[in-house]
Design a protein around this motif. Structure first.
Motif, PDB file in Angstrom:
ATOM      1  N   PRO A 372      -3.485  13.136  36.949  1.00 32.09           N
ATOM      2  CA  PRO A 372      -3.451  12.770  38.370  1.00 32.09           C
ATOM      3  C   PRO A 372      -4.787  12.225  38.848  1.00 32.09           C
ATOM      4  O   PRO A 372      -5.831  12.443  38.223  1.00 32.09           O
ATOM      5  CB  PRO A 372      -3.104  14.093  39.063  1.00 32.09           C
ATOM      6  CG  PRO A 372      -3.563  15.161  38.111  1.00 32.09           C
ATOM      7  CD  PRO A 372      -3.365  14.588  36.735  1.00 32.09           C
ATOM      8  N   ASP A 373      -4.738  11.512  39.973  1.00 34.66           N
ATOM      9  CA  ASP A 373      -5.959  10.960  40.553  1.00 34.66           C
ATOM     10  C   ASP A 373      -6.881  12.082  40.995  1.00 34.66           C
ATOM     11  O   ASP A 373      -6.455  13.213  41.259  1.00 34.66           O
ATOM     12  CB  ASP A 373      -5.621  10.074  41.757  1.00 34.66           C
ATOM     13  CG  ASP A 373      -4.741   8.894  41.378  1.00 34.66           C
ATOM     14  OD1 ASP A 373      -4.508   8.710  40.171  1.00 34.66           O
ATOM     15  OD2 ASP A 373      -4.285   8.182  42.287  1.00 34.66           O
ATOM     16  N   SER A 374      -8.166  11.753  41.064  1.00 35.25           N
ATOM     17  CA  SER A 374      -9.158  12.706  41.551  1.00 35.25           C
ATOM     18  C   SER A 374      -9.655  12.259  42.913  1.00 35.25           C
ATOM     19  O   SER A 374      -9.814  11.056  43.171  1.00 35.25           O
ATOM     20  CB  SER A 374     -10.334  12.787  40.563  1.00 35.25           C
ATOM     21  OG  SER A 374     -11.387  13.564  41.089  1.00 35.25           O
ATOM     22  N   GLN A 383      -8.859  13.158  32.806  1.00 33.27           N
ATOM     23  CA  GLN A 383      -9.022  11.706  32.950  1.00 33.27           C
ATOM     24  C   GLN A 383      -9.964  11.169  31.880  1.00 33.27           C
ATOM     25  O   GLN A 383      -9.719  10.102  31.293  1.00 33.27           O
ATOM     26  CB  GLN A 383      -9.548  11.370  34.345  1.00 33.27           C
ATOM     27  CG  GLN A 383      -8.530  11.516  35.460  1.00 33.27           C
ATOM     28  CD  GLN A 383      -9.136  11.243  36.826  1.00 33.27           C
ATOM     29  OE1 GLN A 383     -10.300  11.564  37.071  1.00 33.27           O
ATOM     30  NE2 GLN A 383      -8.357  10.649  37.716  1.00 33.27           N
ATOM     31  N   THR A 420     -10.654   7.097  41.900  1.00 34.59           N
ATOM     32  CA  THR A 420     -10.943   7.740  40.622  1.00 34.59           C
ATOM     33  C   THR A 420      -9.614   8.043  39.956  1.00 34.59           C
ATOM     34  O   THR A 420      -9.063   9.136  40.056  1.00 34.59           O
ATOM     35  CB  THR A 420     -11.786   9.011  40.819  1.00 34.59           C
ATOM     36  OG1 THR A 420     -12.968   8.691  41.563  1.00 34.59           O
ATOM     37  CG2 THR A 420     -12.199   9.612  39.481  1.00 34.59           C
ATOM     38  N   THR A 421      -9.072   7.022  39.304  1.00 35.67           N
ATOM     39  CA  THR A 421      -7.770   7.090  38.665  1.00 35.67           C
ATOM     40  C   THR A 421      -7.843   6.378  37.331  1.00 35.67           C
ATOM     41  O   THR A 421      -8.677   5.483  37.142  1.00 35.67           O
ATOM     42  CB  THR A 421      -6.691   6.443  39.565  1.00 35.67           C
ATOM     43  OG1 THR A 421      -5.461   6.393  38.869  1.00 35.67           O
ATOM     44  CG2 THR A 421      -7.080   5.037  39.967  1.00 35.67           C
ATOM     45  N   CYS A 422      -6.973   6.757  36.409  1.00 32.85           N
ATOM     46  CA  CYS A 422      -7.027   6.172  35.067  1.00 32.85           C
ATOM     47  C   CYS A 422      -6.756   4.671  35.076  1.00 32.85           C
ATOM     48  O   CYS A 422      -7.162   3.968  34.146  1.00 32.85           O
ATOM     49  CB  CYS A 422      -6.027   6.882  34.149  1.00 32.85           C
ATOM     50  SG  CYS A 422      -6.481   8.593  33.786  1.00 32.85           S
TER      51      CYS A 422
END
Length: 488
Positions: A372-374, A383, A420-422
């Motif tokens: 999941p996103d941070s 991540q 902050t996402t993959c």
């Protein structure tokens, strides 16, 4: 082909037109040539290659002149390059990021780009007669390069003095002998300069790993000549002793094994095993024992039923986590797109608990997938594992720096509302991370599957894909207006 921005003069328009013309090298009908004609044409081809190399060098120097250091971070300011990062002979006024741009233009590594730039400067500044002979095709590229390798970084007056002595006989010497003579003259005329070059070479020396074919690779190191000779002698003597004791293998194979053992077990067999971190990449179907042509996985993740099937498959394979190391599974779809990273422990957990809404059931709900996103700036551990597993190396085109030496970079900067996402993180080595952050005019764009497009200030765009990700099929050609439909 990038255009000249703002070309409004007649000359600029003409150059733009010439750059748009297709490359069409003139060639003779080779099948019709006699032996003498083929030999003569090979000689002409050598001359053309020399002239092309001189022209390339001129273009490189011109591109460097147009890449100013005006906007580089000044010394003492945030982002400024520390002394250890400098190559030591960077030209004054040229951006420290020029080698990165030249590498993109040439579609080569940064080390090769740096070498070509320094060689071009060496020809033009230290060896003008060599450069003129190269430009006229009178001196071949290999010999001109040998002189630049030895004399390109020494004092111009010393380089030209040696050039004057060597150039008349250069074509009559082998490339190796020409290089040796240049080194001998350099040592005779200025021993101090030769010592300085040797010390500089020691400071720049490193160990290198060069991937090979058939599961092989080359591990080497740049050493002082006496140290390299001593090390080889030790390995050769040990191999000769093993051969005398009855080892039936070729001595080259024995030397190779000894080289590996001495590096990996310098203290002997009682030393602890090396820590291993293994990543196994596979499609869902292949891990489940199905066809190599994987079916649809809905582009999502792994269900609890998937996890149970994977655990059964892992148990059948007998895979174990190495002592002191890690075992990570990278699960991809049929096109090589990374869906999830997981471990045996995590598979056990999700297989047992399933999803929160349907505990213990085969509901088909995804319980493992892209992290999941941070909310914060720093990526989470999950991540970091996912992005490093997806990227393998620095994602800058032609850079192979491993992820252990790379940073996780926000493609859209976090300060510019980049998440902050993959799908907005990629691995960049420190040099290319600095280039992206501080060099002006660059553009980085990443697709959700990790495909990265990088565009230089000069308008050249290169694309990199995560290893294993298949290239999308080409678009079908547009139908001809009023033409018949294709027969399928």
């Amino acid at each position: 082909m990038p255009k000249i921005s703002g070309s409004s003069t007649v000359e600029g328009v003409l150059i733009d037109w010439l750059l748009d013309q297709p490359v069409s090298p003139s060639r003779l009908p080779v099948a019709l040539l006699s032996k003498e004609q083929a030999a003569a044409e090979l000689h002409q081809q050598q001359r053309r290659q020399a002239m092309a190399a001189a022209y390339e060098a001129e273009l490189i120097v011109r591109l460097a002149e147009l890449t100013s250091d005006e906007h580089d971070p000044p010394a003492g300011t945030p982002g400024a390059r520390t002394p250890g990062w400098a190559a030591g002979n960077d030209p004054v006024g040229v951006s420290e990021f020029f080698a990165g741009e030249l590498a993109m233009v040439l579609n080569r590594g940064r080390g090769t780009a740096n070498h070509l730039h320094h060689r071009a400067r060496g020809w033009q500044e230290n060896l003008p007669a060599t450069y003129r002979a190269l430009s006229r095709g009178e001196l071949d590229l290999a010999r001109a390069a040998a002189l630049a390798d030895v004399l390109g970084s020494t004092r111009p007056d010393l380089a030209r003095a040696i050039e004057t002595m060597l150039l008349p006989e250069a074509v009559d010497l082998s490339v190796a002998r020409l290089k040796t003579r240049a080194l001998e003259l350099l040592l005779a005329l200025d021993a101090t300069a030769a010592d300085e070059r040797r010390e500089q070479a020691k400071r720049c020396a490193d160990v290198f790993l060069q991937p090979g074919s058939d599961g092989m690779a080359t591990l080497g190191a740049e050493l002082a000549a006496d140290e390299a000779a001593e090390a080889y002698t030790v390995i050769d003597q040990l191999a000769t002793m093993a051969k005398a004791d009855g080892d039936p293998r070729p001595i080259a194979q024995i030397r190779t094994e000894l080289f590996s053992l001495l590096l990996r077990r310098p203290g002997g067999h009682d030393q602890p095993d090396a820590t291993a971190h293994l990543t196994i990449t596979a499609t869902l179907d292949s891990l489940q024992g199905g066809s190599t042509q994987a079916g649809s996985v809905n582009g999502l993740a792994i269900t609890a039923a998937h996890a149970r099937d994977l655990l059964a498959r892992i148990g059948a394979l007998g895979l174990q986590t190495p002592h002191g190391g890690t075992l990570t599974f990278a699960i991809t779809d049929a096109d090589g797109r990374l869906l999830a990273t997981t471990t045996v422990a995590e598979l056990l957990r999700v297989a047992k608990k399933g999803c929160a809404e349907h505990p213990g059931g085969n509901c088909g709900c995804p319980v493992l997938g892209t992290p999941p996103d941070s909310e914060g700036y720093e990526p989470t551990d999950r991540q970091e594992t996912f992005v490093q597993t997806r990227d393998h190396t620095c994602r800058m085109p032609n850079c192979g720096q491993r992820v252990g030496w790379a940073d996780l970079d926000h493609v859209i900067p976090h300060a510019c509302d980049g998440a902050t996402t993959c799908t907005n993180l990629c691995c960049l080595c420190r040099s290319h991370h600095r280039l992206k952050t501080f060099a002006r005019g660059w553009r980085f764009v990443m697709d959700p599957d990790g495909t990265l497009q990088v565009t230089t200030p000069s308008g050249v765009t290169r694309t990199t894909r995560p290893p294993g990700l298949r290239r999308p099929p080409p678009e079908p050609p547009p139908a001809e207006p009023g033409g018949d439909p294709p027969p399928f």
